[in-house]
Structures are given as structure tokens and as C-alpha cells.
Design an enzyme around this catalytic site. Sequence first.
Site, short mmCIF file in Angstrom:
data_model
loop_
_atom_site.label_atom_id
_atom_site.label_comp_id
_atom_site.label_asym_id
_atom_site.label_seq_id
_atom_site.Cartn_x
_atom_site.Cartn_y
_atom_site.Cartn_z
N LYS A 165 8.11 3.40 -3.95
CA LYS A 165 9.46 3.07 -3.52
C LYS A 165 10.48 3.64 -4.50
O LYS A 165 10.37 3.43 -5.71
CB LYS A 165 9.63 1.54 -3.42
N LYS A 265 5.10 1.07 12.54
CA LYS A 265 4.81 -0.29 12.06
C LYS A 265 4.73 -1.20 13.29
O LYS A 265 5.71 -1.38 14.01
CB LYS A 265 5.88 -0.74 11.09
MG MG Z 1 8.60 2.88 4.59
#
Ligand code: MG
Length: 368
Positions: A165, A265
Site C-alpha cells: 500500500k 473483489k
Molecule cells: Mg486494491
Amino acid sequence: MKITRISVFHRDLPLEHPYWLSGGRLKFEVLDATFVKLETDAGLIGWGEGTPWGHTYVPAHGPGIRAGIETMAPAILGCDPRLTVNVERAMDLQLPGHLYAKSPIDMACWDIAGQAAGLPIADMLGGGSRRLAPIASSVGATTPQETEAVMNRYRQRGYKVHSVKVGGDVERDIERIRHVEAFRKPDERILYDVNRAWTRQQAMRVMTATEGLGIMVEQPGETLDDIAAIRPLTRTPISVDESLVTLQDAARIARDGLAEVFGIKLNRVGGLTRARRMRDIALAHGIDCFVMATGGSVLADTEALHLAATIPDDNMLGVWACQDMLTVDIASGRGPRNIDGCLHLPEAPGLGVHPDEDALGAAVAVYS
Ligand code: MG
């Protein structure tokens, strides 16, 4: 076959370590999970899970799943769970949108359909690969030294794919990407996940400074319009996940060449029934895929694993084992678990793993 009873369970899933996104802007410590048990007049039982990544990540709300199911329950009861498109339409008529609330119902329907047919869900979706699916780690945004420490923790468990991230501060992101690339092993795949944190100028500065490193970034801007503005100005491959919600998003990304990778997702896109259409758009346009739960237990990881198996090995870049980030296990070690950085598709009919009902506590709602 008819759905005769819907039981809804609520369980908090604490993270083992606090987790930051967007350069520390968003912090996560516990996930609000909803588990759904569908019972049928044929005696078959299916399980679904809906676990958004907290309330602040994307528009998905744990308590909203339970409220949504309350609203949709009259339309779901009486449906044949094997006819997943019929169930999808019944839910859409009762409650437009709110895909994340529909996903656990869809998942439980596929579980029952697979059990009824005697096939794992992957084979209900057309069959596919039995390669061990490489798990991507999820490395929260911290300093270069902490990043290396977290990656090493995953490496010790066999992980070769990492989602690191970034986002929030241009200089820090450039430093962090260069640091990670300097100690990246030859057989590792790393995705730098911005989680929408960059503005357009920030994206251009980081992607220009790191272009020679051959990296790949995920969701480098807030919207598809932002990504469309960035795309022609960089040679860095782009993955889109948070802006990939509907089939229309997938069609636009593919048609306009906005990204080279889809991050599908399952909870966010409304479950397998909808996600498989995105898979087909991706494969028809030379777009590779990560396939993941939005968060959750081994059940959510397993749902994603079934869809991942239907994607050719060369196009399926990784799955996720969110279960590895939790302090609780609602299935007592059953189901797909990390083996040397990979998950193995279960061969049992349906989903292939069910929770311990004792671990979920009493149902918070029952519709029949
Ligand atoms: Mg992502």
C-alpha cells in the site's frame, strides 16, 4: 427446490495487526462480518459471507448488509437457489443497487447449486485450473523499514505476491517503491496499491519517477475519469479495483483501455453471478485479473478461489487470504489454507467449507 429459511449471523473479525491505507489516513482494526445460512426444502444448506473492509474503505456497510437482507428476504424466500440469475433479479427488483448486501445471498445460492449438482462451484462456473493459486499479501502503508519487516513476515509463510500500500505523500511513496524494488526477489510479483489516494499530479510524479523500475500500480486515482486522464501519460501498467463495481465499469475500462488488470473483489461487485461476467470481459480484452474477497474469513477467500480457478493460469495474477490477517477462525482450520504462499481449491461439492455455527453465536435475524 425452494429457499425456506434465511438465518443471518453477525460476527466481528479482529485483525491481528492494525492496518493503514492511504498513507495512514484510514486505519482498520476489526471487520464487521455477516454470515448467511440458506436452508431449502430439499434439505440442502448453503452458506454465504459478506465482510466489507471496514466502513471507510469503499461504499459498503456491514450493518447495511443485514438491513439489506431484511428488505430482500421476502423476495428471496421461495426462490430456487440453483437458478442464480433468477435470485439476482428477485433481489434487484426488491432493492436496486447495494451489491455488497446481495453478495452473501448469491454465494450461499452457488454453494447449494454446487451441492445439488455434486460439483465444486468452480466446475459449476465451467471448470478450470487446479494450479495452486498464489496468494497476494496485503502490506499496510508504513515506513520503508516497517514495509520490509511485514513483507519478510509474509515471505516466511511462502508468499511470492505482495500488494504494497502506497499513497499520501509523493516523496515518501517514491522512496518506499524504490526501497521495496531494491530488495524484491526475482520470483516475486509486487503490486503497488494506491487505494485512490493520489491526485492526478501526484500520480504523474510518482509514476514518472518510478517508470524505469517496471512496476505495476493499482487504483492510482479516485475515479475512472482520473485514471482515464493518467493512462495515456504513463507506461506503467494499471490495475483497477475500487472503481470496478458494475459490469458497465468493466465495459468502459476494457473499451477505453483504462487498465491492464482487473482487481475483482467479490463482495463489492455483488458476488459470483456478476463477477464471472467481469472475468469474461477481462479475458476478451487481454486484461489479467486478481480475484479476491473484499475481506473476511476462509469462506470469503474460498468463494474468490472458485472464480480464480476459472481464469487461465497466465491471466490469474493472485488471490488473497484475508483469513491470515485475522485473530479468529470460524471454521476450525477447515477449507483452503495457506500452503507455501498458495491456496488449494477444495474438491467437495459447493463452496467446500462451512463455518462452525457455534463460532458465530446466535442468529441476529431469521426469515422463513
Ligand atoms: Mg486494491
